[in-house]
Each structure stands twice: as structure tokens, then as C-alpha cells.
Write an enzyme that holds these catalytic residues in place. Structure first.
Site, short mmCIF file in Angstrom:
data_model
loop_
_atom_site.label_atom_id
_atom_site.label_comp_id
_atom_site.label_asym_id
_atom_site.label_seq_id
_atom_site.Cartn_x
_atom_site.Cartn_y
_atom_site.Cartn_z
N SER A 148 0.85 -1.45 0.11
CA SER A 148 -0.22 -0.12 -0.23
C SER A 148 0.73 1.08 -0.05
CB SER A 148 -0.66 0.41 1.26
OG SER A 148 -1.67 1.08 1.45
N TYR A 160 -1.15 -0.27 9.95
CA TYR A 160 -1.84 -0.95 9.14
C TYR A 160 -0.13 -0.61 8.19
CZ TYR A 160 -3.78 -1.39 4.35
OH TYR A 160 -3.52 -1.53 2.77
#
Length: 263
Positions: A148, A160
């Protein structure tokens, strides 16, 4: 067909219910369209069935397999099943991740940290751990991890981002360690994408409409002020999985509409 007769594992081939297609499902469909035999892996059988039905409707070859990638036994079972069914593993595509329960360090429960890291990063490590020996014996193979753009810079989902930074580092290490076996390892870093995981969760958590969230995210994207889609990620994955990318390994490819170019 770019992937004719190749055996492909897509971990995360189901998806969060929503109005659009997720990255994992789009990749699985794209691989099948290009001639691959696809092993669809997820932890929820019903979501796999939807992906399998889409592929079957187009005449593709896919079978579902339920596994828990937060355990080593679950990760090992994926490779074991692929080899038992098809005799080889040509492509491993890891598309599993979550950010629910994330927060700042000072207020984050260790259980939330562990849940996110186990799924996003440790699952990637364990799945590769058991697929790579098969690829080494073949002296060929491709690994693609879906990272990501959250791996770069500070943002609301701290754990994350850390997990995706770890994916990028692990990708590069595996690329070097396995290059002598003819195995290529790359990652894709999606930016702001119009996928169920991105839109549905925010709509629910923030009690806002999907349209409002989509418009807010799209305004941040340099390229035509549009979010990307699961198909954009799938097309990048197809390139990296195919012989067209035969001399590419160890990269973390942004698919972000120019977000990373802004710095």
C-alpha cells in the site's frame, strides 16, 4: 494468453461485500482470463464462491480453498493443496490485509497491533515460506504482494502502514534471496482505490455516504481526480506475473494516480 497453463494462488480472492470489485477478486479473474489455473484462497467460503462463479461464467479454471493465513498450518495447507492438485506453483499473489482497530501508539491495544500485523505481514511471510521451496525446486516462480502507499509517510492507520512497510522490505529481501532460483518477487502499492474494503468500512465507521467518501478521496488524486479500481491493481499484477516483466524483481510498484509523485 499471457499465463496459459500456469498455476496461480490468489490469497484474498474473496472480498468485503460492496458495490465495486476488490483487488483480490479482480486479480483472480484477470489471471483466469489469461489462461491460469487459479486456486482461490480466503477465510470465508461464501465470498470465494462468488469469485469462483464469476470465473466459471467466463469459462475459466478456478477452485476455492478455505484457509486461515494467521496460522502457519493454514499457510502451509495452501501450498500443499496447490501441489496436490496441480503439481506446481507458478504465481503466488498475496492480497490480504486489514486496518480495522488501528490507532496511535499511545492508545493502541497490543491485541489490535497483533491482529493487524499477523494478517498483513506475518501471513505474507508464512505463505511465502511454504510456497518458495516449491518454486525453488522448479527453478521458477513469481511472488506478488499487495502492499500500500500507506507504507510511506504518517497517516491515521499507523499499524497498517508499518505492516505494509514490512511487506516492502520483505519483498526486497525475498527477491535477492531467491533470484538465483529464477524466482521473481515484487510488490504493488495501491493508492486511493474505490474498493469495498476502502469505501464500505469508512462509510460504516464514519456514518457518511459512500458518495461523499468517494468524492473526498478522489479530490486527492492528481490523475483526473479519480480513484483507482481493483482492475487497475489487477492489470499491474498481470504485468508483473507475466513474462513481460521477466527482468523485473525486487520492486514496489505504486499504482496511485500520481500520489507518490507529489512527495
Amino acid at each position: 494468453m499471457k499465463l496459459k497453463d500456469r498455476v496461480c494462488i490468489v490469497v484474498g480472492a474473496g472480498q468485503t461485500p460492496g458495490e465495486t470489485i476488490g483487488n483480490g477478486r479482480a486479480a483472480a479473474v484477470t489471471y483466469a482470463r489469461e489462461g491460469a489455473t487459479v486456486l482461490l484462497v480466503d477465510c470465508i467460503e461464501e465470498r470465494l464462491a462468488e469469485t469462483e462463479a464469476m470465473i466459471a461464467k467466463e469459462g475459466g479454471d478456478a477452485v476455492s480453498f478455505v484457509a486461515d493465513v494467521t496460522t502457519e498450518a493454514g499457510c502451509k495447507s495452501i501450498s500443499d493443496h496447490a501441489v496436490e492438485r496441480s503439481g506446481r506453483i507458478d504465481i503466488l499473489h498475496y492480497n490480504v490485509g486489514k486496518s480495522q482497530g488501528d490507532g496511535e501508539v499511545a492508545g493502541l491495544a497490543v491485541e489490535n497491533w497483533s491482529d493487524i500485523m499477523n494478517l498483513n505481514l506475518t501471513g505474507y511471510f508464512l505463505t511465502c515460506k511454504h510456497a518458495l521451496p516449491v518454486m525453488r525446486a522448479q527453478r521458477s516462480g513469481v511472488v506478488i504482494g499487495i502492499s500500500s502507499m500507506a507504507a510511506h509517510g504518517a497517516h491515521g492507520n499507523m499499524t497498517y502502514g508499518v505492516s505494509k512497510s514490512g511487506m516492502n522490505s520483505l519483498t526486497k529481501s525475498m527477491a535477492i534471496d531467491n533470484a538465483r532460483y529464477g524466482i521473481r518477487v515484487n510488490a504493488i502499492m495501491p493508492g486511493l482505490m474505490d474498493t469495498p474494503m476502502a469505501i464500505e468500512r469508512r462509510a460504516s465507521e464514519q456514518n457518511r455516504s459512500r458518495e461523499e467518501i468517494r468524492a473526498e478521496r478522489a479530490r486527492q488524486v492528481p490523475l483526473l481526480r479519480q480513484q483507482g479500481t481493483g482492475w487497475d491493481v489487477a492489470n499491474a499484477a498481470l504485468f508483473l506475473a507475466s513474462d513481460d516483466a521477466g527482468y523485473i524483481t525486487g520492486i514496489c510498484l505504486p499504482v496511485d494516480g500520481g500520489l507518490s509523485a507529489r512527495g
